[in-house]
Scaffold this motif. Structure first.
Motif: not given
Ligand code: CMP
Ligand code: MG
Length: 400
Positions: A241-244, A247, A273-275, A278
């Motif tokens: 998982n990569v957070s904002g 990023f 994984e990015i949301t 983001v």
């Protein structure tokens, strides 16, 4: 005060020499000086003492406006002056919606200054009541203290080896074999035990601690992928998982590149994984970012698909590899025909675009069967396994 002209509701004009307010007046506003100069003075112990002279752009009267205590000094115009009136509520509503630690700080500083003022007044019989504004011991200030101490602890957590990666297997829904893992961060605090991930990731994001922590996660997930791979002939993928905040970090991609080289992991086996949120938050950055990821050979997944802004335009613009359909659709699809239709539609969309699809949050055999019958490739969830420490995840591989 007939010669004080209210130019507009929020603006007042004071001729030179005119008092704006007197020490000990009750108050409901602060002022910003638009033009002219204002003298702040006090007449404690018999003699008048000038504390300061303020000019354009400066604010005064904020103390009483914030905490409701009487004016701590007299303000008067030294030259003709135009003031903008700031009513208490304008200030207080800002304070109420401010980040808790900022409120805590403001309360601490205001109380300190009030205390100093009262030391100066001691013996004059004119001590001001101590302020209860943002007082310690309230729920909000306790929350802020907890938050800032947890933040300090998080700074040390990496050093003290309190952070660990757990791995949740991703399963091929037809063959039921493990195709990869999602790396999930856990924090076991020496004093408070396990801290919920959402809570500390939030803190890490606010403080930029997510950058070194994210780097640690990436490095260890890559190393562990190679170790997992020794236990199976199937090619595994590691989802990270990569957070904002990560990023947005300019050095993030070169860190990814370095990590790939250092660990000699195959970038094709690494999926970031990015949301949707983001992607949409950083309007100009994603295209470049995703292109650079592709140049490194790394895969990109959209996490929690369907819960963000759901703008499909980025699916047209960006070279995405995987959609992770959010757990809420999986949880609802058996009883809610609309959710089921959404799952079907997302699956068709993914396949039409040549993307992989992973269903999140599979908890029951019936959900597994339904998803498999729709044609969803892969899934994860408690039905297969919770996230496990490395050794537990290896056992899962050895068993299949
Ligand atoms: P308040 O107490 O609302 O009214 C008087 C104002 O004078 C106070 O808010 C501050 O804005 C300002 N003030 C009080 N003490 C000082 C000081 N020592 N130096 C500068 N400004 C002051
Ligand atoms: Mg995820």
């Amino acid at each position: 005060m007939s010669s004080v002209v209210a130019l507009e509701t929020a603006r007042e004009h004071y001729p030179a020499g005119r008092v704006v307010f007197q020490e000990y007046d009750a108050a409901s506003s602060a002022y910003v000086i638009e033009s002219g100069f204002i003298e702040i003075s006090t007449s404690i112990h018999g003699s008048r003492r000038v504390l300061t002279v303020l000019g354009p752009g400066e604010m005064f009267g904020e103390m009483a406006a914030l905490d409701g205590t009487p004016r701590s000094a007299t303000a008067s115009a030294v030259t003709d002056a135009t003031l903008t009136v700031i009513v208490s509520d304008q200030l207080r509503s800002r304070v109420e919606s401010a980040e808790p630690v900022l409120r805590l700080l403001l309360g601490v500083i205001l109380r300190r200054f009030r205390h100093e003022q009262n030391l100066f007044r001691r013996g004059s019989g004119n001590v001001l009541e101590p302020t209860t504004f943002l007082a310690p011991g309230t729920e909000v200030s306790r929350g802020a203290v907890d938050k800032i101490t947890l933040e300090s602890d998080l700074r040390d957590a990496l050093k003290r080896k309190e952070l660990a990666l757990h791995y949740q297997p991703i399963i091929n829904l037809r063959s039921s074999t493990i195709t990869g893992f999602e790396a999930l961060l856990r924090w076991r605090h020496t004093k408070h035990g396990r801290i919920p991930t959402q809570k500390f990731i939030g803190i890490a994001e606010e403080t930029a601690l997510i950058v070194p922590i994210g780097q640690w996660v990436l490095e260890n997930a890559c190393k562990d992928l190679l170790r997992f791979q020794e236990h199976t002939a199937n090619e595994l993928t590691m989802c990270v998982n990569v957070s904002g905040r990560q990023f947005a970090e300019p050095g993030f991609l070169s860190e990814v590149d370095d990590t790939i080289r250092r660990t000699s992991v195959d970038p094709q086996r690494l999926e970031l994984e990015i949301t949707e949120g983001v992607l949409m938050d950083h309007r100009s950055a994603p295209l470049q970012w995703i292109e650079q990821c592709k140049q490194l050979g790394v895969r990109i997944a959209i996490d929690d698909f369907g819960t963000g802004f759901s703008s499909l335009s980025y699916l047209a613009s960006f070279d995405i590899d995987t959609l992770k359909i959010d757990r809420s659709f999986v949880a609802a699809m058996e009883n809610d025909p609309r959710s089921l239709k959404i799952v079907r539609a997302v699956n068709q969309l993914a396949h039409a675009l040549g993307l992989d699809i992973i269903a999140e949050g599979i908890e029951e055999p019936a959900q597994h069967q339904l998803l498999a019958s729709i044609g969803v490739d892969s899934g994860q969830g408690y039905l297969f396994s919770r996230a496990k420490p490395f050794d537990g995840a290896v056992e899962l591989l050895d068993r299949t």
